[in-house]
Write an enzyme that holds these catalytic residues in place. Structure first.
Site, PDB file in Angstrom:
ATOM      1  N   THR A  35     -17.223 -13.991 -15.865  1.00  0.00           N
ATOM      2  CA  THR A  35     -17.307 -14.821 -16.927  1.00  0.00           C
ATOM      3  C   THR A  35     -17.559 -16.341 -16.544  1.00  0.00           C
ATOM      4  O   THR A  35     -18.388 -16.982 -17.119  1.00  0.00           O
ATOM      5  CB  THR A  35     -15.988 -14.651 -17.691  1.00  0.00           C
ATOM      6  OG1 THR A  35     -15.687 -13.347 -17.971  1.00  0.00           O
ATOM      7  CG2 THR A  35     -16.167 -15.436 -19.337  1.00  0.00           C
ATOM      8  N   LYS A  38       0.990 -30.785 -12.237  1.00  0.00           N
ATOM      9  CA  LYS A  38       2.078 -31.878 -12.551  1.00  0.00           C
ATOM     10  C   LYS A  38       2.872 -31.677 -13.669  1.00  0.00           C
ATOM     11  O   LYS A  38       3.964 -32.531 -14.111  1.00  0.00           O
ATOM     12  CB  LYS A  38       1.388 -33.292 -12.617  1.00  0.00           C
ATOM     13  CG  LYS A  38       0.732 -33.744 -11.320  1.00  0.00           C
ATOM     14  CD  LYS A  38      -0.250 -34.927 -11.467  1.00  0.00           C
ATOM     15  CE  LYS A  38      -0.957 -35.181 -10.583  1.00  0.00           C
ATOM     16  NZ  LYS A  38      -1.891 -36.651 -10.850  1.00  0.00           N
ATOM     17  N   HIS A  85     -11.718 -11.046 -26.031  1.00  0.00           N
ATOM     18  CA  HIS A  85     -12.794 -11.791 -25.015  1.00  0.00           C
ATOM     19  C   HIS A  85     -14.203 -11.678 -25.860  1.00  0.00           C
ATOM     20  O   HIS A  85     -14.811 -10.953 -25.426  1.00  0.00           O
ATOM     21  CB  HIS A  85     -12.699 -11.156 -23.704  1.00  0.00           C
ATOM     22  CG  HIS A  85     -13.336 -11.348 -22.509  1.00  0.00           C
ATOM     23  ND1 HIS A  85     -14.223 -12.515 -22.742  1.00  0.00           N
ATOM     24  CD2 HIS A  85     -13.452 -11.130 -21.296  1.00  0.00           C
ATOM     25  CE1 HIS A  85     -14.682 -12.737 -21.485  1.00  0.00           C
ATOM     26  NE2 HIS A  85     -14.367 -11.920 -20.459  1.00  0.00           N
TER      27      HIS A  85
HETATM   28  C1  NCD Z   1     -12.628  -8.580 -17.989  1.00  0.00           C
HETATM   29  C2  NCD Z   1     -11.504  -9.636 -18.437  1.00  0.00           C
HETATM   30  O1  NCD Z   1     -11.373 -10.609 -17.882  1.00  0.00           O
HETATM   31  O2  NCD Z   1     -10.962  -9.196 -19.473  1.00  0.00           O
HETATM   32  N1  NCD Z   1     -13.563  -9.167 -17.118  1.00  0.00           N
HETATM   33  C3  NCD Z   1     -14.590  -9.833 -17.393  1.00  0.00           C
HETATM   34  O3  NCD Z   1     -14.496 -10.763 -18.034  1.00  0.00           O
HETATM   35  N2  NCD Z   1     -15.879  -9.214 -17.282  1.00  0.00           N
HETATM   36  C4  NCD Z   1     -12.231  -7.303 -17.569  1.00  0.00           C
HETATM   37  C5  NCD Z   1     -11.065  -7.095 -16.476  1.00  0.00           C
HETATM   38  O4  NCD Z   1     -10.674  -8.003 -15.976  1.00  0.00           O
HETATM   39  O5  NCD Z   1     -10.532  -6.184 -16.426  1.00  0.00           O
END
Ligand code: NCD
Length: 307
Positions: free
Chosen positions: A55, A83, A132
């Protein structure tokens, strides 16, 4: 219109927004050079309070490929957070230097709280076990590339449906499309939260059922979305150890799957997909992570109004 908008939750993007983003991302894939200077002079703040590979790096490479620049941190301990600075103050600071902030945080709701303390747009790159939304855009672009459309599919979501934020966002977005049937595959302890069933699946009148065994349903699926058991969200190690190997997708299990199944995974994978599956043409997860950069290029352009 996405210009100036915060993207905190999958519901911040309507179907038309998604459609336009997919079209723009597909144009960028075809002619990346045409977009090389679109965000020249713009600065992205990249704030990762939680680990990330894809990401963060896909957002940062997206901005750089658009001719923009980035500042930020990938380890909050290297910033004044260490901090004792509070989140609104950190956000106000970064907002006074940048045009757009992308942030990931372990606390659910932190990006919303951040958005309330600044006028510049905030993009949620993952908040705890909640949402997400840009992974969902990545997933939708991958489905469109694999299948040519996003309608009339049976999609199996498998693994940690309780803590998996990518699953929560994806369900929210994809239930708006015609003829999507969900098969929710998880151990009982990691079932999808009740609020997702009540507020999203039931409200949208989506067809869904919950099962425990992948073998039981694999032959019905058009798309299989595998997920990692989210170790960092467990309250005790023993529960994680007991549940971590609940699903391992291998060639044996794929024997009964459709020829044109599309296998997705937001990644990182731990062991829920055997490495032997990687070379099967049905495995789309490495292409999926590359599409993540193109859809984020499209999103940054739209939010900054630089089309
Ligand atoms: C995912 C997340 O961070 O939620 N990863 C991602 O962004 N590609 C999935 C995960 O961490 O399992």
């Amino acid at each position: 219109m996405l210009k100036g908008k915060d993207i905190i939750d999958a519901s911040d993007l309507n179907k038309l927004d998604v459609e336009e983003l997919l079209i723009l991302a597909e144009n960028i894939i075809e002619n990346p050079r045409e977009y090389a200077d679109t965000c020249k002079g713009k600065l992205l703040g990249s704030l990762f309070f939680e680990p990330s590979t894809r990401t963060r790096l896909s957002f940062e490479s997206a901005m750089l490929r658009l001719g923009g620049e980035i500042i930020g941190f990938s380890d909050p301990d290297s910033s004044s957070v260490q901090k004792g600075e509070n989140l609104p103050d950190t956000i106000k600071t970064v907002a006074s230097y940048t045009d757009l902030i992308v942030m990931r945080h372990p606390k659910e709701g932190a990006p919303r709280y951040a958005a309330d303390s600044t006028d510049i747009p905030i993009i949620n790159a993952g908040d705890g076990g909640h949402q997400h939304p840009t992974q969902t855009l990545t997933d939708l672009l991958t489905i469109k590339q694999a299948k040519g459309k996003i309608e009339n599919f049976t999609i199996g979501l498998c693994g940690d449906l309780k803590f998996g934020r990518t699953v929560h966002s994806l369900i929210k977005a994809i239930c708006q499309y015609e003829g999507i049937k969900f098969v929710l595959i998880s151990p009982e302890e990691l079932q999808i939260p009740e609020y997702i069933k009540g507020e999203i699946l039931d409200k949208s009148k989506s067809e869904y059922r919950e099962v425990e065994r992948l073998e039981q349903v694999i032959e019905e699926l058009d798309i299989l979305y595998m997920t990692r058991v989210q170790k960092e969200r467990f309250f005790n190690e023993a529960d994680y150890v007991r549940l971590k190997d609940s699903y391992i997708l291998d060639m044996e299990k794929l024997k009964n799957a459709k020829e044109d199944l599309t296998i997705l995974h937001p990644l990182p994978r731990v062991n829920e997909i055997s490495v032997e599956v990687d070379s099967d043409p049905r495995a789309w997860y490495f292409k999926q992570m590359r599409f993540g950069m193109f859809i984020r290029m499209a999103l940054i352009m739209k939010i900054l109004g630089e089309e």
